[in-house]
Structures are given as structure tokens and as C-alpha cells.
Design an enzyme around this catalytic site. Structure first.
Site, short mmCIF file in Angstrom:
data_model
loop_
_atom_site.label_atom_id
_atom_site.label_comp_id
_atom_site.label_asym_id
_atom_site.label_seq_id
_atom_site.Cartn_x
_atom_site.Cartn_y
_atom_site.Cartn_z
N PHE A 151 19.60 -25.93 14.69
CA PHE A 151 18.81 -26.27 15.87
C PHE A 151 17.94 -25.09 16.30
O PHE A 151 18.37 -23.94 16.24
CB PHE A 151 19.80 -26.62 16.99
N ASP A 152 16.71 -25.39 16.73
CA ASP A 152 15.82 -24.35 17.27
C ASP A 152 14.93 -24.95 18.35
O ASP A 152 14.52 -26.11 18.25
CB ASP A 152 14.96 -23.73 16.17
N VAL A 153 14.64 -24.16 19.36
CA VAL A 153 13.83 -24.59 20.49
C VAL A 153 12.67 -23.61 20.69
O VAL A 153 12.84 -22.41 20.51
CB VAL A 153 14.67 -24.62 21.79
N GLU A 154 11.53 -24.14 21.06
CA GLU A 154 10.40 -23.31 21.48
C GLU A 154 10.08 -23.67 22.92
O GLU A 154 10.11 -24.84 23.29
CB GLU A 154 9.17 -23.57 20.59
N VAL A 175 13.56 -28.70 17.20
CA VAL A 175 13.77 -29.27 15.87
C VAL A 175 15.24 -29.11 15.53
O VAL A 175 15.85 -28.08 15.82
CB VAL A 175 12.90 -28.55 14.81
#
Length: 132
Positions: A19-22, A36
Site C-alpha cells: 500500500f502507498d498513499v500520496e 494504490v
């Protein structure tokens, strides 16, 4: 996407995710803009409803602007995951969530220590706080 098919889901339905967040740098609340997640079978993406309605970023944060991951038990892996975890909707519910987080940055530091660029920032922060 292997077969070029996609569908909308409320949240990822799987037992594990990377998991990754911007975040949107223009809002003061550090609310998420994009996220994503990848499971063994699917790729998930999330886009903030505030991207096409910027005024939503200016009001007090609500859970509608956070990323839903569901409350089924699952392991979520990410680099510096605590930053991303703060943008997950279920983490703000009164009932403790069934989500578990594994931080690859913490694993790396425990095995190999800080990288050169991290050492400089760490020493500067220590000096600023007066810690010897």
C-alpha cells in the site's frame, strides 16, 4: 490489468496488500489525494473525491476524504507505513480495526541502520532538540 477489465469496489477484499498513499501538498490537512494497493490477485487505486472539488480540502477533515480498506483482517505492507496509515478511514473508528501494518522502513533500519541521508537528518533533529 491483465485482461483490461476493471470494476469499482468499496474496498480491497483480500488478506494482504502492499500500500502507498500520496497527499495533496496544497491542503493544510495532509489529506490523501491518491492511493494504490496491490494484492496477490488485483491492483487497486483510489482517487480522492476532493481532487475535482478542491473546496473539500479547505473544510475540516471527514472520513469521506480518507481511504477505505475494509475491516476484514488483513496485513498491509508499506514503506514508512505509519504515514500512510494516518490516511486510512478505518483507523479513526472507535472500534479497533482488524488491519495490521508492516513497515518496510522500520525493518530496513533494524537490519541495516540509517542511510547516509537519514543520518544527517537524524543528527540535525537530535541537535535541534538538545539531545546528546
Amino acid at each position: 490489468i491483465i485482461n483490461e477489465e476493471y470494476e469499482s469496489v468499496l474496498y480491497p477484499e483480500c488478506k494482504s496488500l502492499v500500500f502507498d498513499v500520496e497527499v495533496c501538498i496544497y491542503n493544510k490537512n495532509n489529506l490523501p489525494a491518491l492511493a494504490v494497493a496491490v494484492s496477490p490477485d488485483y491492483v487497486y487505486s483510489w482517487v480522492s473525491p476532493a481532487l475535482d472539488k478542491p473546496w473539500l480540502y479547505s473544510r475540516s477533515p471527514t472520513t469521506e476524504l480518507l481511504i477505505p480498506l475494509g475491516d476484514e483482517p488483513k496485513v498491509i505492507v508499506g514503506h514508512h507505513i505509519m504515514y500512510d496509515r494516518a490516511r486510512v478511514k478505518e483507523e479513526y473508528f472507535e472500534k479497533q480495526s482488524n488491519l495490521r501494518f508492516l513497515d518496510t522502513q522500520s525493518l530496513h533500519i533494524s537490519v541495516s541502520g540509517l542511510e547516509n541521508t537519514q543520518k544527517g537528518k537524524w543528527l540535525a533533529a537530535k541537535f535541534k532538540r538538545g539531545i546528546s
